[in-house]
Design an enzyme around this catalytic site. Structure first.
Site, PDB file in Angstrom:
ATOM      1  N   LYS A   1       0.831  -1.218   0.000  1.00 21.89           N
ATOM      2  CA  LYS A   1       0.000   0.000   0.000  1.00 21.89           C
ATOM      3  C   LYS A   1       0.861   1.262   0.000  1.00 21.89           C
ATOM      4  O   LYS A   1       0.602   2.197  -0.744  1.00 21.89           O
ATOM      5  CB  LYS A   1      -0.926   0.047   1.242  1.00 21.89           C
ATOM      6  CG  LYS A   1      -1.859  -1.133   1.383  1.00 21.89           C
ATOM      7  CD  LYS A   1      -2.809  -0.958   2.569  1.00 21.89           C
ATOM      8  CE  LYS A   1      -2.135  -0.900   3.928  1.00 21.89           C
ATOM      9  NZ  LYS A   1      -1.468  -2.159   4.323  1.00 21.89           N
TER      10      LYS A   1
ATOM     11  N   ARG B   1      -9.251   1.110   9.202  1.00 24.21           N
ATOM     12  CA  ARG B   1      -8.795  -0.249   9.510  1.00 24.21           C
ATOM     13  C   ARG B   1      -9.812  -1.017  10.339  1.00 24.21           C
ATOM     14  O   ARG B   1      -9.554  -2.165  10.689  1.00 24.21           O
ATOM     15  CB  ARG B   1      -7.503  -0.147  10.321  1.00 24.21           C
ATOM     16  CG  ARG B   1      -6.258  -0.692   9.618  1.00 24.21           C
ATOM     17  CD  ARG B   1      -5.113  -0.349  10.511  1.00 24.21           C
ATOM     18  NE  ARG B   1      -3.892  -1.038  10.338  1.00 24.21           N
ATOM     19  CZ  ARG B   1      -2.809  -0.495   9.775  1.00 24.21           C
ATOM     20  NH1 ARG B   1      -2.859   0.687   9.211  1.00 24.21           N
ATOM     21  NH2 ARG B   1      -1.682  -1.151   9.783  1.00 24.21           N
TER      22      ARG B   1
ATOM     23  N   ARG C   1      11.892  -5.421   4.189  1.00 20.65           N
ATOM     24  CA  ARG C   1      11.808  -3.975   4.451  1.00 20.65           C
ATOM     25  C   ARG C   1      12.699  -3.611   5.640  1.00 20.65           C
ATOM     26  O   ARG C   1      13.402  -2.602   5.612  1.00 20.65           O
ATOM     27  CB  ARG C   1      10.347  -3.597   4.732  1.00 20.65           C
ATOM     28  CG  ARG C   1      10.149  -2.134   5.064  1.00 20.65           C
ATOM     29  CD  ARG C   1       8.710  -1.730   4.921  1.00 20.65           C
ATOM     30  NE  ARG C   1       7.890  -2.129   6.050  1.00 20.65           N
ATOM     31  CZ  ARG C   1       6.565  -2.002   6.097  1.00 20.65           C
ATOM     32  NH1 ARG C   1       5.907  -1.516   5.065  1.00 20.65           N
ATOM     33  NH2 ARG C   1       5.898  -2.363   7.159  1.00 20.65           N
TER      34      ARG C   1
ATOM     35  N   ARG D   1      11.613  -0.247  11.876  1.00 20.75           N
ATOM     36  CA  ARG D   1      10.347  -0.194  12.619  1.00 20.75           C
ATOM     37  C   ARG D   1      10.291  -1.302  13.662  1.00 20.75           C
ATOM     38  O   ARG D   1      10.622  -2.440  13.372  1.00 20.75           O
ATOM     39  CB  ARG D   1       9.168  -0.347  11.645  1.00 20.75           C
ATOM     40  CG  ARG D   1       8.836   0.915  10.903  1.00 20.75           C
ATOM     41  CD  ARG D   1       7.747   0.682   9.898  1.00 20.75           C
ATOM     42  NE  ARG D   1       6.542   0.073  10.455  1.00 20.75           N
ATOM     43  CZ  ARG D   1       5.391  -0.021   9.806  1.00 20.75           C
ATOM     44  NH1 ARG D   1       5.288   0.436   8.575  1.00 20.75           N
ATOM     45  NH2 ARG D   1       4.347  -0.579  10.372  1.00 20.75           N
TER      46      ARG D   1
ATOM     47  N   ARG E   1      -0.030  -8.431  13.853  1.00 26.33           N
ATOM     48  CA  ARG E   1      -0.560  -7.446  12.897  1.00 26.33           C
ATOM     49  C   ARG E   1      -1.489  -8.133  11.890  1.00 26.33           C
ATOM     50  O   ARG E   1      -2.524  -7.591  11.527  1.00 26.33           O
ATOM     51  CB  ARG E   1       0.594  -6.724  12.182  1.00 26.33           C
ATOM     52  CG  ARG E   1       1.351  -5.789  13.121  1.00 26.33           C
ATOM     53  CD  ARG E   1       2.690  -5.354  12.548  1.00 26.33           C
ATOM     54  NE  ARG E   1       2.579  -4.505  11.379  1.00 26.33           N
ATOM     55  CZ  ARG E   1       3.585  -4.251  10.548  1.00 26.33           C
ATOM     56  NH1 ARG E   1       4.773  -4.789  10.763  1.00 26.33           N
ATOM     57  NH2 ARG E   1       3.411  -3.457   9.519  1.00 26.33           N
TER      58      ARG E   1
HETATM   59  P1  AMP Z   1       1.165   0.838   9.351  1.00 24.00           P
HETATM   60  O1  AMP Z   1       2.303   1.765   9.151  1.00 24.00           O
HETATM   61  O2  AMP Z   1      -0.033   1.189   8.532  1.00 24.00           O
HETATM   62  O3  AMP Z   1       1.555  -0.605   9.220  1.00 24.00           O
HETATM   63  O4  AMP Z   1       0.693   1.023  10.876  1.00 24.00           O
HETATM   64  C1  AMP Z   1       1.575   0.745  11.941  1.00 24.00           C
HETATM   65  C2  AMP Z   1       0.785   0.622  13.232  1.00 24.00           C
HETATM   66  O5  AMP Z   1       0.134   1.883  13.510  1.00 24.00           O
HETATM   67  C3  AMP Z   1      -0.350  -0.390  13.223  1.00 24.00           C
HETATM   68  O6  AMP Z   1       0.085  -1.691  13.510  1.00 24.00           O
HETATM   69  C4  AMP Z   1      -1.241   0.163  14.324  1.00 24.00           C
HETATM   70  O7  AMP Z   1      -0.721  -0.087  15.608  1.00 24.00           O
HETATM   71  C5  AMP Z   1      -1.146   1.665  14.082  1.00 24.00           C
HETATM   72  N1  AMP Z   1      -2.164   2.136  13.121  1.00 24.00           N
HETATM   73  C6  AMP Z   1      -1.941   2.677  11.885  1.00 24.00           C
HETATM   74  N2  AMP Z   1      -3.086   3.004  11.287  1.00 24.00           N
HETATM   75  C7  AMP Z   1      -4.072   2.646  12.141  1.00 24.00           C
HETATM   76  C8  AMP Z   1      -5.485   2.698  12.090  1.00 24.00           C
HETATM   77  N3  AMP Z   1      -6.138   3.178  11.007  1.00 24.00           N
HETATM   78  N4  AMP Z   1      -6.176   2.254  13.167  1.00 24.00           N
HETATM   79  C9  AMP Z   1      -5.551   1.774  14.246  1.00 24.00           C
HETATM   80  N5  AMP Z   1      -4.223   1.670  14.364  1.00 24.00           N
HETATM   81  C10 AMP Z   1      -3.482   2.106  13.325  1.00 24.00           C
END
Ligand code: AMP
Length: 198
Positions: A13, A88, A127, A139, A150
């Protein structure tokens, strides 16, 4: 043009969102990036979110909805935006729908990147390796253990959005296992077909 990129962690994404940013000049709104910035800046939201993110769980709907509501009112979002990693959960999907309604706006499309779960953990580990090799911070959630959580969160809370947007007639799917440029081309074709003026 307002669109959502949907798919599990590691689906691509972020990469595809960046390409759309370059091509169309509309911003990528990644709630993950925004939350990581809040964690780094140790804002009250960041302090609250850190442990949840490190564990691979989802931050509360109230927190992310508030972040997005504020962000979409910024001037650079006037011509549209790409939502990456948001919504999400079903309540987040309802919330973004309401946010747009209130502003007299709507979503043009939701693009699901369909991927094979077995490939995902490998992509995430790659990554992490690439970040390390580039001297960047890795990360905390890009490792095999947290990745499992996740992915579970994705199936429990995010995958129901596929049906939600399908029922609204907004869902389109792309083979996310194809080579990156091919995925980009498929997304471009879908957007062109949708008559998007992008
Ligand atoms: P990402 O970078 O999209 O993989 O997000 C990393 C982490 O941020 C996720 O595992 C969640 O802990 C938090 N996070 C990101 N976007 C959301 C969302 N829309 N709702 C809830 N938690 C989020």
């Amino acid at each position: 043009m307002r669109l959502i990129l949907l798919g599990p962690p590691g689906a691509g994404k972020g990469t595809q969102a960046q390409r759309l940013v370059e091509k169309h000049g509309i911003p990528q709104l990644s709630t993950g990036d925004m939350l990581r910035a809040a964690v780094a800046a140790q804002t009250p939201v960041g302090v609250k979110a850190k442990a949840v993110m490190d564990a691979g769980e989802l931050v509360s709907d109230a927190i992310v909805n508030a972040i997005v509501a504020e962000r979409i009112d910024q001037p650079d979002c006037a011509n549209g935006f790409i939502l990456d990693g948001y919504p999400r959960t079903l309540p987040q999907a309802d919330a973004v729908g309401a946010m747009l309604d209130e502003r007299g706006l709507s979503l043009n499309t939701v693009i699901e990147l369909v991927v094979d779960d077995k490939a995902l953990v490998g992509r995430i580990l790659k990554r992490a390796e690439q970040a390390k090799a580039a001297g960047q911070a890795v990360r905390k959630d890009d490792n095999a253990e947290v990745f499992d959580e996740r992915l579970r969160e994705y199936y429990k809370k995010t995958a129901p959005l596929i049906g939600y947007y399908y029922a609204k007639g907004l869902l389109q799917t792309v083979d996310g296992m194809a080579e990156m440029d091919k995925v980009t081309a498929s997304i471009a074709a879908l957007l062109a077909k949708a008559g998007a003026k992008m």
